[in-house]
Design a protein around this motif. Structure first.
Motif, PDB file in Angstrom:
ATOM      1  N   LYS A   2      -4.864  -7.610   2.521  1.00 54.97           N
ATOM      2  CA  LYS A   2      -4.911  -7.110   4.041  1.00 54.97           C
ATOM      3  C   LYS A   2      -5.856  -6.852   4.181  1.00 54.97           C
ATOM      4  CE  LYS A   2      -0.527  -3.731   3.951  1.00 54.97           C
ATOM      5  NZ  LYS A   2       0.175  -2.648   4.202  1.00 54.97           N
ATOM      6  N   GLY A   3      -5.665  -7.647   5.889  1.00 55.23           N
ATOM      7  CA  GLY A   3      -6.396  -7.832   7.259  1.00 55.23           C
ATOM      8  C   GLY A   3      -7.057  -8.055   7.422  1.00 55.23           C
ATOM      9  N   TRP A   4      -7.699  -9.422   5.840  1.00 49.32           N
ATOM     10  CA  TRP A   4      -8.592 -10.090   5.933  1.00 49.32           C
ATOM     11  C   TRP A   4      -8.552 -11.074   7.348  1.00 49.32           C
ATOM     12  CZ3 TRP A   4     -12.607 -10.456   3.845  1.00 49.32           C
ATOM     13  CH2 TRP A   4     -13.513  -9.810   2.698  1.00 49.32           C
ATOM     14  N   ARG A  61      -6.951  -2.844   5.820  1.00 52.16           N
ATOM     15  CA  ARG A  61      -8.349  -3.187   4.750  1.00 52.16           C
ATOM     16  C   ARG A  61      -8.288  -1.646   4.175  1.00 52.16           C
ATOM     17  NH1 ARG A  61     -13.265  -6.046   3.757  1.00 52.16           N
ATOM     18  NH2 ARG A  61     -13.142  -4.988   1.244  1.00 52.16           N
ATOM     19  N   ASN A  62      -8.621  -0.951   4.952  1.00 55.65           N
ATOM     20  CA  ASN A  62      -8.491   0.665   4.539  1.00 55.65           C
ATOM     21  C   ASN A  62      -7.549   1.239   4.127  1.00 55.65           C
ATOM     22  OD1 ASN A  62     -11.490   0.891   4.696  1.00 55.65           O
ATOM     23  ND2 ASN A  62     -11.332   1.575   6.667  1.00 55.65           N
ATOM     24  N   LYS A  65      -6.652  -0.081   0.505  1.00 59.83           N
ATOM     25  CA  LYS A  65      -7.185   0.677  -0.694  1.00 59.83           C
ATOM     26  C   LYS A  65      -6.819   1.711  -0.705  1.00 59.83           C
ATOM     27  CE  LYS A  65     -11.703  -1.458   0.073  1.00 59.83           C
ATOM     28  NZ  LYS A  65     -12.655  -1.925   0.734  1.00 59.83           N
TER      29      LYS A  65
END
Length: 67
Positions: A2-4, A61-62, A65
């Motif tokens: 996610k977020g890449w 991304r956070n 996680k």
């Protein structure tokens, strides 16, 4: 993963924006854009857009996680 995508686009936008700014200022020569004031304005705008994308990508991304 996610977020890449946002991170990649953001980083690319920051680098391109910096190059355009330097070309507009005349620091980087050898291009049609060198010394053109328009790129001195467009470059920082692209850098800011890139920083926003980087921030959104890092947040995504956070969030991924934690779950």
């Amino acid at each position: 993963m996610k977020g890449w995508f946002r991170l990649t686009l953001g980083l690319l936008a920051v680098v391109v924006g910096l190059v355009w700014t330097l070309q507009g200022l005349g620091t980087l020569r050898g291009s049609v854009m060198s010394g053109d004031d328009a790129w001195t304005i467009i470059g920082p705008i692209v850098v800011v857009i890139g920083l926003v994308l980087l921030t959104l990508g890092l947040r995504a991304r956070n969030r991924g996680k934690r779950t």
